[in-house]
Design a protein around this motif. Structure first.
Motif, PDB file in Angstrom:
ATOM      1  N   LYS A  11       0.826  -1.211   0.000  1.00  0.00           N
ATOM      2  CA  LYS A  11       0.000   0.000   0.000  1.00  0.00           C
ATOM      3  C   LYS A  11       0.859   1.260   0.000  1.00  0.00           C
ATOM      4  CE  LYS A  11      -4.087  -2.059   2.111  1.00  0.00           C
ATOM      5  NZ  LYS A  11      -4.966  -2.086   3.285  1.00  0.00           N
ATOM      6  N   LYS A  12       1.960   1.239   0.732  1.00  0.00           N
ATOM      7  CA  LYS A  12       2.873   2.393   0.735  1.00  0.00           C
ATOM      8  C   LYS A  12       3.474   2.610  -0.642  1.00  0.00           C
ATOM      9  CE  LYS A  12       4.282   2.524   5.560  1.00  0.00           C
ATOM     10  NZ  LYS A  12       5.400   2.380   6.501  1.00  0.00           N
ATOM     11  N   GLU A  13       3.883   1.509  -1.278  1.00  0.00           N
ATOM     12  CA  GLU A  13       4.462   1.608  -2.620  1.00  0.00           C
ATOM     13  C   GLU A  13       3.427   2.111  -3.617  1.00  0.00           C
ATOM     14  OE1 GLU A  13       7.308   1.320  -5.714  1.00  0.00           O
ATOM     15  OE2 GLU A  13       7.445   1.533  -3.558  1.00  0.00           O
ATOM     16  N   LYS A  14       2.196   1.622  -3.496  1.00  0.00           N
ATOM     17  CA  LYS A  14       1.124   2.070  -4.387  1.00  0.00           C
ATOM     18  C   LYS A  14       0.883   3.569  -4.219  1.00  0.00           C
ATOM     19  CE  LYS A  14      -3.738   1.326  -5.383  1.00  0.00           C
ATOM     20  NZ  LYS A  14      -4.976   0.749  -4.885  1.00  0.00           N
ATOM     21  N   LEU A  15       0.884   4.036  -2.980  1.00  0.00           N
ATOM     22  CA  LEU A  15       0.695   5.460  -2.717  1.00  0.00           C
ATOM     23  C   LEU A  15       1.856   6.285  -3.273  1.00  0.00           C
ATOM     24  CD1 LEU A  15      -0.981   7.687  -1.431  1.00  0.00           C
ATOM     25  CD2 LEU A  15       0.180   7.215   0.725  1.00  0.00           C
ATOM     26  N   ARG A  16       3.082   5.770  -3.136  1.00  0.00           N
ATOM     27  CA  ARG A  16       4.249   6.470  -3.686  1.00  0.00           C
ATOM     28  C   ARG A  16       4.128   6.598  -5.205  1.00  0.00           C
ATOM     29  NH1 ARG A  16       8.372   5.985  -6.531  1.00  0.00           N
ATOM     30  NH2 ARG A  16       8.095   3.770  -6.897  1.00  0.00           N
ATOM     31  N   VAL A  17       3.705   5.509  -5.846  1.00  0.00           N
ATOM     32  CA  VAL A  17       3.532   5.517  -7.303  1.00  0.00           C
ATOM     33  C   VAL A  17       2.431   6.519  -7.689  1.00  0.00           C
ATOM     34  CG1 VAL A  17       2.762   4.129  -9.272  1.00  0.00           C
ATOM     35  CG2 VAL A  17       4.430   3.197  -7.664  1.00  0.00           C
ATOM     36  N   LYS A  18       1.330   6.514  -6.938  1.00  0.00           N
ATOM     37  CA  LYS A  18       0.227   7.437  -7.218  1.00  0.00           C
ATOM     38  C   LYS A  18       0.684   8.889  -7.089  1.00  0.00           C
ATOM     39  CE  LYS A  18      -4.340   8.774  -5.607  1.00  0.00           C
ATOM     40  NZ  LYS A  18      -5.334   8.595  -4.553  1.00  0.00           N
ATOM     41  N   ASP A  19       1.453   9.184  -6.049  1.00  0.00           N
ATOM     42  CA  ASP A  19       1.962  10.536  -5.851  1.00  0.00           C
ATOM     43  C   ASP A  19       2.868  10.957  -7.007  1.00  0.00           C
ATOM     44  OD1 ASP A  19       0.578  10.774  -3.476  1.00  0.00           O
ATOM     45  OD2 ASP A  19       2.337  10.402  -2.204  1.00  0.00           O
ATOM     46  N   GLU A  20       3.729  10.050  -7.446  1.00  0.00           N
ATOM     47  CA  GLU A  20       4.617  10.365  -8.568  1.00  0.00           C
ATOM     48  C   GLU A  20       3.809  10.582  -9.852  1.00  0.00           C
ATOM     49  OE1 GLU A  20       8.580   8.741 -10.913  1.00  0.00           O
ATOM     50  OE2 GLU A  20       7.955   7.730  -9.082  1.00  0.00           O
ATOM     51  N   LEU A  21       2.787   9.762 -10.047  1.00  0.00           N
ATOM     52  CA  LEU A  21       1.916   9.926 -11.221  1.00  0.00           C
ATOM     53  C   LEU A  21       1.256  11.321 -11.203  1.00  0.00           C
ATOM     54  CD1 LEU A  21       0.017   6.564 -11.662  1.00  0.00           C
ATOM     55  CD2 LEU A  21       1.139   7.852 -13.463  1.00  0.00           C
ATOM     56  N   GLN A  22       0.737  11.706 -10.063  1.00  0.00           N
ATOM     57  CA  GLN A  22       0.083  13.021  -9.961  1.00  0.00           C
ATOM     58  C   GLN A  22       1.088  14.129 -10.217  1.00  0.00           C
ATOM     59  OE1 GLN A  22      -1.756  12.795  -6.094  1.00  0.00           O
ATOM     60  NE2 GLN A  22      -3.708  12.170  -6.959  1.00  0.00           N
ATOM     61  N   HIS A  23       2.286  13.986  -9.674  1.00  0.00           N
ATOM     62  CA  HIS A  23       3.318  15.002  -9.861  1.00  0.00           C
ATOM     63  C   HIS A  23       3.683  15.135 -11.346  1.00  0.00           C
ATOM     64  CE1 HIS A  23       6.798  17.475  -9.107  1.00  0.00           C
ATOM     65  NE2 HIS A  23       7.542  16.621  -9.804  1.00  0.00           N
ATOM     66  N   LEU A  24       3.885  14.014 -12.009  1.00  0.00           N
ATOM     67  CA  LEU A  24       4.246  14.048 -13.423  1.00  0.00           C
ATOM     68  C   LEU A  24       3.087  14.575 -14.282  1.00  0.00           C
ATOM     69  CD1 LEU A  24       6.218  10.715 -13.812  1.00  0.00           C
ATOM     70  CD2 LEU A  24       7.145  13.019 -13.922  1.00  0.00           C
ATOM     71  N   SER A  25       1.876  14.214 -13.921  1.00  0.00           N
ATOM     72  CA  SER A  25       0.713  14.651 -14.707  1.00  0.00           C
ATOM     73  C   SER A  25       0.501  16.150 -14.614  1.00  0.00           C
ATOM     74  CB  SER A  25      -0.546  13.925 -14.239  1.00  0.00           C
ATOM     75  OG  SER A  25      -0.435  12.552 -14.521  1.00  0.00           O
ATOM     76  N   THR A  26       0.751  16.736 -13.443  1.00  0.00           N
ATOM     77  CA  THR A  26       0.562  18.173 -13.286  1.00  0.00           C
ATOM     78  C   THR A  26       1.729  18.964 -13.862  1.00  0.00           C
ATOM     79  OG1 THR A  26       1.480  18.139 -11.060  1.00  0.00           O
ATOM     80  CG2 THR A  26      -0.908  17.952 -11.252  1.00  0.00           C
ATOM     81  N   ALA A  27       2.889  18.316 -14.013  1.00  0.00           N
ATOM     82  CA  ALA A  27       4.061  18.997 -14.538  1.00  0.00           C
ATOM     83  C   ALA A  27       4.006  19.150 -16.049  1.00  0.00           C
ATOM     84  CB  ALA A  27       5.323  18.227 -14.135  1.00  0.00           C
ATOM     85  N   GLN A  28       3.142  18.407 -16.711  1.00  0.00           N
ATOM     86  CA  GLN A  28       3.084  18.486 -18.183  1.00  0.00           C
ATOM     87  C   GLN A  28       2.317  19.672 -18.655  1.00  0.00           C
ATOM     88  OE1 GLN A  28       1.611  14.695 -19.572  1.00  0.00           O
ATOM     89  NE2 GLN A  28       3.704  14.014 -19.923  1.00  0.00           N
TER      90      GLN A  28
END
Length: 56
Positions: free
Chosen positions: A39-56
């Motif tokens: 669950k921690k890893e899934k949350l880390r991946v989700k956070d990175e996805l959100q960060h990359l999506s907003t950076a585009q």
């Protein structure tokens, strides 16, 4: 293009982690420490996805 590839890779990993969590939850005696780690890893991946999506 590298960002789009990274986002897709993270989406696949997020789905894989979700499946692993679901499988572990449906075992007779789920390993709580493994679940917490997944669950921690899934949350880390989700956070990175959100960060990359907003950076585009």
């Amino acid at each position: 293009m590298a960002a789009a590839e990274r986002i897709e890779s993270l989406r696949v990993k997020h789905g894989s982690l979700e499946n692993a969590i679901d499988r572990e939850n449906h075992r007779p005696l789920p390993d709580e420490s493994l679940l917490m780690s997944l669950k921690k890893e899934k949350l880390r991946v989700k956070d990175e996805l959100q960060h990359l999506s907003t950076a585009q």
